[in-house]
Design a protein around this motif. Structure first.
Motif, PDB file in Angstrom:
ATOM      1  N   THR A   4       0.860  -1.189   0.000  1.00  0.00           N
ATOM      2  CA  THR A   4       0.000   0.000   0.000  1.00  0.00           C
ATOM      3  C   THR A   4       0.895   1.238   0.000  1.00  0.00           C
ATOM      4  OG1 THR A   4      -1.765  -1.129   1.226  1.00  0.00           O
ATOM      5  CG2 THR A   4      -1.799   1.282   1.216  1.00  0.00           C
ATOM      6  N   VAL A   5       0.684   2.120  -0.969  1.00  0.00           N
ATOM      7  CA  VAL A   5       1.422   3.384  -1.048  1.00  0.00           C
ATOM      8  C   VAL A   5       0.516   4.485  -0.522  1.00  0.00           C
ATOM      9  CG1 VAL A   5       2.592   5.041  -2.540  1.00  0.00           C
ATOM     10  CG2 VAL A   5       2.762   2.581  -3.036  1.00  0.00           C
ATOM     11  N   TRP A   6       0.939   5.128   0.570  1.00  0.00           N
ATOM     12  CA  TRP A   6       0.135   6.180   1.199  1.00  0.00           C
ATOM     13  C   TRP A   6       0.774   7.542   0.937  1.00  0.00           C
ATOM     14  CZ3 TRP A   6       0.275  10.251   4.578  1.00  0.00           C
ATOM     15  CH2 TRP A   6      -0.959  10.704   5.069  1.00  0.00           C
ATOM     16  N   ASN A   7      -0.089   8.507   0.604  1.00  0.00           N
ATOM     17  CA  ASN A   7       0.373   9.869   0.310  1.00  0.00           C
ATOM     18  C   ASN A   7      -0.691  10.858   0.759  1.00  0.00           C
ATOM     19  OD1 ASN A   7       1.575  12.178  -0.861  1.00  0.00           O
ATOM     20  ND2 ASN A   7       0.615  11.781  -2.837  1.00  0.00           N
ATOM     21  N   GLU A  48      -9.324  10.215   2.134  1.00  0.00           N
ATOM     22  CA  GLU A  48     -10.242   9.079   2.081  1.00  0.00           C
ATOM     23  C   GLU A  48     -10.733   8.748   3.488  1.00  0.00           C
ATOM     24  OE1 GLU A  48      -8.928   5.694  -0.353  1.00  0.00           O
ATOM     25  OE2 GLU A  48      -7.222   6.952  -0.911  1.00  0.00           O
ATOM     26  N   PRO A  49     -11.868   8.051   3.618  1.00  0.00           N
ATOM     27  CA  PRO A  49     -12.300   7.607   4.946  1.00  0.00           C
ATOM     28  C   PRO A  49     -11.198   6.805   5.640  1.00  0.00           C
ATOM     29  CG  PRO A  49     -14.048   7.263   3.342  1.00  0.00           C
ATOM     30  CD  PRO A  49     -12.834   7.679   2.560  1.00  0.00           C
ATOM     31  N   ASP A  50     -10.926   7.147   6.899  1.00  0.00           N
ATOM     32  CA  ASP A  50      -9.840   6.518   7.660  1.00  0.00           C
ATOM     33  C   ASP A  50      -8.501   6.692   6.962  1.00  0.00           C
ATOM     34  OD1 ASP A  50     -11.488   5.685   9.749  1.00  0.00           O
ATOM     35  OD2 ASP A  50     -11.901   3.750   8.827  1.00  0.00           O
ATOM     36  N   HIS A  51      -8.364   7.791   6.187  1.00  0.00           N
ATOM     37  CA  HIS A  51      -7.143   8.084   5.434  1.00  0.00           C
ATOM     38  C   HIS A  51      -6.784   6.953   4.475  1.00  0.00           C
ATOM     39  CE1 HIS A  51      -7.029  11.200   8.366  1.00  0.00           C
ATOM     40  NE2 HIS A  51      -6.411  10.512   9.313  1.00  0.00           N
ATOM     41  N   GLY A  52      -7.798   6.163   4.082  1.00  0.00           N
ATOM     42  CA  GLY A  52      -7.553   5.042   3.190  1.00  0.00           C
ATOM     43  C   GLY A  52      -6.929   3.842   3.876  1.00  0.00           C
ATOM     44  N   LEU A  53      -6.734   3.944   5.199  1.00  0.00           N
ATOM     45  CA  LEU A  53      -6.070   2.873   5.945  1.00  0.00           C
ATOM     46  C   LEU A  53      -7.068   2.216   6.887  1.00  0.00           C
ATOM     47  CD1 LEU A  53      -2.708   4.710   6.688  1.00  0.00           C
ATOM     48  CD2 LEU A  53      -3.172   3.013   4.892  1.00  0.00           C
TER      49      LEU A  53
END
Length: 236
Positions: A4-7, A48-53
């Protein structure tokens, strides 16, 4: 292996120069070369919801790649705690550039993670000081970047478990730019290059380092250690 790439994906929305350099976002550029290397990659962003995480995403992630800069404080503490728990239980974490100030990196390091910095379009030379390390596989003696943001010592981090890269900048500073750590069952790699207005993540050697780091940080195939009260193995 699932990556998972988070930005944050904030600079791309606010700064036309960043949008020009990374039209698909910094996360999109990183995900692109990871996918080309044969890895299974998804992206997640701050808004995103929950920062996507979400719990499902984190539970399915073997290695998390993290890029953040202007919105560290907006990352909710409960999400940081969940990422922290996953790292302690084996998830790999690759922290890039200004992610040194992220909540998750500071929580894992236990220090301020502060440093010197300067934006002056200066040359950076990353010296490979541990050529036998898996993260340095396929590289020469050094990586030359025409332009990067200067990060300089003192870098307020714990002594790295392994130091893979040390950088020199045209202004005279040096920096511990490639550091590994182990926390619990998880492996962590901090890698300094990647200022948002420079095309650093298109550089073949920088891509190779991140690909190598993701593969190095994958969870080890072993059972979780047992803790707490234990029955004796031998008669006592």
């Amino acid at each position: 292996m699932k990556i998972t790439v988070w930005n944050e994906n904030r600079h791309e929305q606010k700064n036309p120069r960043v949008k020009e350099v990374y039209p698909n976002g910094i996360h999109g550029a990183i995900a692109g070369f990871l996918e080309k290397s044969g890895l299974d990659v998804t992206c997640a962003t701050l808004d995103e919801p929950d920062h996507g995480l979400t719990e499902d995403v984190l539970n399915q992630t073997d290695v998390l790649v993290w890029w953040g800069h202007i919105a560290h404080d907006e990352v909710r503490d409960e999400i940081v705690d969940k990422v922290h728990d996953r790292v302690l239980n084996g998830m790999g974490l690759i922290v890039l550039h200004s992610g040194h100030f992220s909540k998750i990196f500071k929580k894992l390091m236990g220090t301020s993670c502060n440093l010197k910095w300067r934006e002056a379009d200066e040359n950076e030379r990353l010296w490979v000081i541990d050529p036998a390390h898996p993260i340095a596989e396929g590289l020469g003696e050094y990586i030359d970047l025409d332009k990067e943001e200067m990060y300089g010592e003192h870098f307020d981090i714990p002594t790295p478990d392994e130091l893979v890269f040390v950088s020199w900048f045209a202004g005279g500073e040096i920096f511990r730019s490639g550091c590994t750590y182990r926390r619990g069952q998880g492996k962590i790699f901090y890698f300094q290059p990647g200022h948002e207005t420079y095309p650093t993540y298109y550089h073949q050697d920088i891509q190779q380092v991140i690909i190598n780091a993701v593969r190095w940080a994958k969870p080890s195939p072993r059972s979780k250690p047992a803790y707490g009260n234990a029955k004796p193995l031998e008669k006592i």
